[in-house]
Scaffold this motif. Structure first.
Motif, PDB file in Angstrom:
ATOM      1  N   ASP A  36      10.158  -6.927  -0.005  1.00 17.28           N
ATOM      2  CA  ASP A  36       8.733  -7.118   0.224  1.00 17.28           C
ATOM      3  C   ASP A  36       8.384  -8.600   0.217  1.00 17.28           C
ATOM      4  O   ASP A  36       7.319  -9.004  -0.217  1.00 17.28           O
ATOM      5  CB  ASP A  36       7.923  -6.360  -0.849  1.00 17.28           C
ATOM      6  CG  ASP A  36       6.459  -6.201  -0.413  1.00 17.28           C
ATOM      7  OD1 ASP A  36       6.219  -6.206   0.815  1.00 17.28           O
ATOM      8  OD2 ASP A  36       5.586  -6.116  -1.280  1.00 17.28           O
ATOM      9  N   PRO A  61      -3.634  -3.111   9.071  1.00 18.79           N
ATOM     10  CA  PRO A  61      -3.367  -2.077   8.061  1.00 18.79           C
ATOM     11  C   PRO A  61      -1.928  -2.141   7.547  1.00 18.79           C
ATOM     12  O   PRO A  61      -1.617  -1.600   6.497  1.00 18.79           O
ATOM     13  CB  PRO A  61      -3.633  -0.759   8.806  1.00 18.79           C
ATOM     14  CG  PRO A  61      -3.659  -1.114  10.247  1.00 18.79           C
ATOM     15  CD  PRO A  61      -4.012  -2.559  10.366  1.00 18.79           C
ATOM     16  N   GLN A  62      -1.065  -2.857   8.270  1.00 13.43           N
ATOM     17  CA  GLN A  62       0.342  -2.961   7.893  1.00 13.43           C
ATOM     18  C   GLN A  62       0.545  -3.885   6.676  1.00 13.43           C
ATOM     19  O   GLN A  62       1.531  -3.786   5.971  1.00 13.43           O
ATOM     20  CB  GLN A  62       1.125  -3.484   9.107  1.00 13.43           C
ATOM     21  CG  GLN A  62       2.574  -3.823   8.873  1.00 13.43           C
ATOM     22  CD  GLN A  62       3.448  -2.595   8.652  1.00 13.43           C
ATOM     23  OE1 GLN A  62       3.411  -1.637   9.424  1.00 13.43           O
ATOM     24  NE2 GLN A  62       4.209  -2.605   7.565  1.00 13.43           N
ATOM     25  N   PHE A  63      -0.425  -4.798   6.454  1.00 10.84           N
ATOM     26  CA  PHE A  63      -0.262  -5.778   5.371  1.00 10.84           C
ATOM     27  C   PHE A  63      -1.479  -5.799   4.451  1.00 10.84           C
ATOM     28  O   PHE A  63      -2.597  -5.564   4.881  1.00 10.84           O
ATOM     29  CB  PHE A  63      -0.059  -7.192   5.950  1.00 10.84           C
ATOM     30  CG  PHE A  63       1.197  -7.318   6.759  1.00 10.84           C
ATOM     31  CD1 PHE A  63       2.431  -7.454   6.136  1.00 10.84           C
ATOM     32  CD2 PHE A  63       1.153  -7.268   8.145  1.00 10.84           C
ATOM     33  CE1 PHE A  63       3.599  -7.548   6.879  1.00 10.84           C
ATOM     34  CE2 PHE A  63       2.306  -7.361   8.893  1.00 10.84           C
ATOM     35  CZ  PHE A  63       3.539  -7.505   8.268  1.00 10.84           C
ATOM     36  N   LYS A  64      -1.227  -6.121   3.186  1.00 12.84           N
ATOM     37  CA  LYS A  64      -2.326  -6.174   2.221  1.00 12.84           C
ATOM     38  C   LYS A  64      -3.203  -7.401   2.455  1.00 12.84           C
ATOM     39  O   LYS A  64      -4.400  -7.367   2.261  1.00 12.84           O
ATOM     40  CB  LYS A  64      -1.768  -6.224   0.790  1.00 12.84           C
ATOM     41  CG  LYS A  64      -1.104  -4.917   0.369  1.00 12.84           C
ATOM     42  CD  LYS A  64      -0.840  -4.882  -1.134  1.00 12.84           C
ATOM     43  CE  LYS A  64      -0.095  -3.633  -1.529  1.00 12.84           C
ATOM     44  NZ  LYS A  64       1.288  -3.927  -1.961  1.00 12.84           N
ATOM     45  N   ARG A  65      -2.581  -8.499   2.841  1.00 13.59           N
ATOM     46  CA  ARG A  65      -3.335  -9.748   2.964  1.00 13.59           C
ATOM     47  C   ARG A  65      -2.639 -10.631   3.984  1.00 13.59           C
ATOM     48  O   ARG A  65      -1.410 -10.674   4.044  1.00 13.59           O
ATOM     49  CB  ARG A  65      -3.353 -10.440   1.597  1.00 13.59           C
ATOM     50  CG  ARG A  65      -4.175 -11.698   1.505  1.00 13.59           C
ATOM     51  CD  ARG A  65      -4.530 -11.989   0.030  1.00 13.59           C
ATOM     52  NE  ARG A  65      -3.342 -12.002  -0.821  1.00 13.59           N
ATOM     53  CZ  ARG A  65      -2.730 -13.107  -1.230  1.00 13.59           C
ATOM     54  NH1 ARG A  65      -3.180 -14.282  -0.850  1.00 13.59           N
ATOM     55  NH2 ARG A  65      -1.674 -13.047  -2.008  1.00 13.59           N
ATOM     56  N   GLY A 107       2.578  -8.414   1.354  1.00 14.26           N
ATOM     57  CA  GLY A 107       2.499  -7.016   0.919  1.00 14.26           C
ATOM     58  C   GLY A 107       2.523  -6.005   2.040  1.00 14.26           C
ATOM     59  O   GLY A 107       1.492  -5.667   2.601  1.00 14.26           O
ATOM     60  N   ARG A 108       3.721  -5.506   2.364  1.00 13.45           N
ATOM     61  CA  ARG A 108       3.807  -4.488   3.425  1.00 13.45           C
ATOM     62  C   ARG A 108       3.325  -3.144   2.894  1.00 13.45           C
ATOM     63  O   ARG A 108       3.713  -2.743   1.802  1.00 13.45           O
ATOM     64  CB  ARG A 108       5.263  -4.340   3.890  1.00 13.45           C
ATOM     65  CG  ARG A 108       5.761  -5.582   4.587  1.00 13.45           C
ATOM     66  CD  ARG A 108       7.260  -5.579   4.711  1.00 13.45           C
ATOM     67  NE  ARG A 108       7.775  -6.883   4.300  1.00 13.45           N
ATOM     68  CZ  ARG A 108       9.042  -7.237   4.401  1.00 13.45           C
ATOM     69  NH1 ARG A 108       9.939  -6.387   4.865  1.00 13.45           N
ATOM     70  NH2 ARG A 108       9.422  -8.435   4.005  1.00 13.45           N
ATOM     71  N   THR A 109       2.482  -2.468   3.658  1.00 12.54           N
ATOM     72  CA  THR A 109       2.036  -1.139   3.240  1.00 12.54           C
ATOM     73  C   THR A 109       3.028  -0.077   3.683  1.00 12.54           C
ATOM     74  O   THR A 109       3.116   0.985   3.086  1.00 12.54           O
ATOM     75  CB  THR A 109       0.644  -0.821   3.819  1.00 12.54           C
ATOM     76  OG1 THR A 109       0.709  -1.038   5.232  1.00 12.54           O
ATOM     77  CG2 THR A 109      -0.420  -1.729   3.227  1.00 12.54           C
ATOM     78  N   ARG A 110       3.783  -0.361   4.742  1.00 13.05           N
ATOM     79  CA  ARG A 110       4.849   0.522   5.217  1.00 13.05           C
ATOM     80  C   ARG A 110       6.061  -0.349   5.503  1.00 13.05           C
ATOM     81  O   ARG A 110       5.917  -1.514   5.849  1.00 13.05           O
ATOM     82  CB  ARG A 110       4.437   1.220   6.528  1.00 13.05           C
ATOM     83  CG  ARG A 110       3.339   2.242   6.398  1.00 13.05           C
ATOM     84  CD  ARG A 110       3.079   2.922   7.746  1.00 13.05           C
ATOM     85  NE  ARG A 110       2.622   1.965   8.770  1.00 13.05           N
ATOM     86  CZ  ARG A 110       1.334   1.681   8.964  1.00 13.05           C
ATOM     87  NH1 ARG A 110       0.407   2.265   8.258  1.00 13.05           N
ATOM     88  NH2 ARG A 110       0.986   0.828   9.894  1.00 13.05           N
TER      89      ARG A 110
END
Lengths: 142, 198, 284
Positions: A36, A61-65, A107-110
């Protein structure tokens, strides 16, 4: 062709022209690192218009920030500087490239795979938005 | 004018006993820095020392894995140049020394090194070991303040130190050197020493 | 890279036995001799004690603490280090006229062996005479500054630990020689003592070249010393800012030292003219 149809057509052309003239992005890609770890996104941002635009936010949507960064090597130390906004002057081009400007993706969400495409939303201060597909490339890409 | 003569003579005298013209395109640092010596651990948490790389041309770079731009860019470049060597690439090791052992655990180091191919060895150590290594090669590094997520930036030297197959410090590469120069100099370092002819 | 505790800032960055031996040895000998002089009724004065130890302490500080690390990774601190090694430290040490106390502080056996040996050693005396020759001393003083600031030479000196040591010791030793020539306190009749007029000329001759190189660095529009760009600076600062401050440090305080020295020399000169029978600070 009726008058109404003519009007509609010219309106369409006008709208399309406006869309063409707004900031454009080419050569958009992300360097994939394992786990990550934060990633860097690169692209070429072009403004064909005679008025300036300011990039104020990037999201997905793929990343937190996502932050706009610039690498500095000027004091002999490799460092980074976070930029709250980036002005794109009239008829100017800004290259986000290794060792210079880059998007920092936290921060990857997936999980991500090499070869896939990720959509990033670029938001400008005048409300203009641009959805850009970024290609995920190997760590060793150049 | 006359006052300039003496210092000038001194300069010429001292410069005369300095280095002769280098055969290399990168900056020649022969005799300036000590031979390769390090005490670190790798991605399998095995202790590694300079002797492990005997017989190899070693490219050593200091960085940290949470660095998204400069470090991967440098490693991608080094790995790309070394790949161009073909079979000879097996005789080159790229050492990525992480100065951020708090976040760069062996597992992180291992995955990171593998992402850049077989020639990259990611290493780290205790702050004491890293400090000693940085001091030995006269490089500096520092940690920025942590943000709300506990993430922080690490400033680090941007130089690549190149050692020959006998572990002697020979060349220094920076971001401004071209790939072609880097490749040519590594090839020269790998070439067998010229045999004296009659 | 920072030390773990506040105390650690005072610990040597690189431990050099030579620096420790030189500074601690000189300090011990001087204090011992200073006390002995007081006991025998020829006190050297508190000002001399404070001056000598301050100069020596500053030399130690820039060579054997965290300042040494900063000097290796920041150009202007390197210039500050050399200002102390070449100017301020030796200036204060020799202004204190330390010879009487140093002589008295040496253990008797060492004094009986060392001083005659020095007096007999012809090559050493010749070298000393050469280095202190009025046509040589100011050129050596300025030449060393210029030499170590040649970009290629500077690169090597900052990367190689040996050359770095050589550089710093050459600056310190030349500083001691130079300011001893300037503040020589032996009577006018002493062999090899330079007259005040000559000293004033020498101390003013070294000013323009220092201004020149200081201004050259302070006003340059490009970075001259790439080694800091390679190995990293101690903290984030732009190379040009670093170089400009370094240029100013080389330019202004160094020239100031010459001006102060000139005023001191003028005062001593006038004293000597008024009372030629009682020259100041006679070495027994």
């Amino acid at each position: 062709m009726t008058l109404a149809a003519r009007w509609l057509l010219s309106l369409l052309l006008l709208w399309q022209g406006a869309a063409l003239a707004a900031p454009q992005v080419t050569q958009a890609w992300i360097r994939l690192l394992p786990g990550d770890l934060p990633l860097a996104g690169y692209m070429t941002l072009r403004n064909p218009e005679s008025q300036s635009h300011t990039l104020v936010a990037v999201s997905s949507p793929q990343f937190k920030r996502i932050e706009i960064h610039r690498s500095l090597a000027q004091s002999g130390m490799a460092r980074m500087q976070a930029l709250p906004r980036l002005e794109l002057k009239a008829h100017a081009q800004v290259r986000f490239s290794p060792g210079g400007y880059h998007l920092m993706l936290f921060g990857r969400t997936r999980p991500l795979r090499r070869g896939q495409t990720v959509e990033l939303l670029l938001q400008f201060d005048d409300g203009y938005q641009l959805s850009v597909p970024f290609e995920v490339r190997a760590a060793t890409a150049r | 004018m006359k006052r300039l003569v003496w210092p000038l003579l001194l300069v010429l005298a001292l410069a005369g006993c300095g280095d002769s013209a280098s055969l290399y395109r990168l900056r020649d640092i022969s005799a300036l820095l000590p031979p390769l010596a390090l005490r670190l651990h790798d991605g399998d948490n095995r202790p590694r020392s300079g002797a492990d790389f005997a017989g190899q041309v070693v490219l050593m770079y200091f960085g940290y894995t949470h660095c998204p731009d400069i470090c991967p860019t440098t490693l991608a470049r080094l790995a790309g140049v070394v790949r161009q060597l073909g079979a000879a690439a097996a005789r080159v090791s790229i050492l990525f020394v992480s100065v951020d052992p708090a976040r760069d655990t062996p597992a992180v180091l291992r995955a990171y090194g593998e992402a850049f191919g077989p020639r990259v060895v990611a290493l780290s150590g205790s702050q004491r070991q890293l400090g000693a290594l940085a001091k030995r090669y006269r490089v500096s590094y520092g940690f920025g303040p942590a943000d709300s997520d506990g993430q922080y930036e690490v400033s680090h030297s941007s130089a690549v130190f190149i050692f020959d197959t006998r572990g002697r410090a020979r060349l220094l590469a920076t971001a401004s050197d071209s790939d072609a120069d880097l490749l040519a100099d590594i090839q020269r370092l790998l070439a067998p020493a010229p045999v004296a002819t009659r | 890279m920072q030390p773990a505790s506040a105390w650690a800032y005072l610990l040597p960055w690189d431990f050099y036995p030579t620096v420790l031996l030189f500074c601690a040895g000189l300090a011990l000998i001087y204090i011992r001799g200073w006390r002995r002089c007081r006991e025998t009724g020829q006190p050297a004065g508190y000002a001399a004690l404070v001056g000598f130890l301050t100069g020596l302490g500053l030399v130690y500080l820039v060579m054997h603490t965290y300042v040494d690390y900063l000097a290796q990774h920041m150009f202007w601190i390197h210039r500050l280090q050399h200002l102390v090694l070449h100017h301020l430290g030796p200036f204060l040490m020799l202004l204190a006229d330390p010879w009487k106390a140093l002589r008295a502080g040496l253990p008797v056996r060492a004094r009986d062996l060392l001083l005659p040996w020095l007096a007999r050693n012809r090559p050493l005396r010749l070298l000393y005479r050469l280095l202190q020759y009025p046509l040589v001393a100011p050129r050596l003083f300025v030449g060393l500054i210029y030499f170590w600031l040649l970009p290629e030479v500077h690169f090597g000196a900052m990367l190689s630990a040996t050359r770095y040591q050589l550089m710093n010791w050459s600056m310190l030793l030349d500083g001691l020689l130079f300011w001893w020539l300037i503040f020589d306190s032996r009577p006018a009749s002493a062999v090899g003592r330079l007259g005040y007029g000559g000293r004033i000329v020498i101390v003013s001759l070294v000013v323009p070249p220092q201004i020149l190189i200081g201004a050259h660095m302070a006003l340059a529009t490009e970075s001259l010393y790439s080694v800091y760009n390679v190995c990293g600076r101690a903290w984030p600062i732009s190379p040009l800012t670093d170089q400009q401050i370094g240029g100013l440090v080389t330019w202004i305080p160094s020239s100031m030292m010459s001006v102060i020295a000139m005023l001191i020399l003028l005062r001593r000169w006038m004293h000597e003219r008024e009372s030629p029978a009682l020259p100041r600070g006679t070495v027994a």
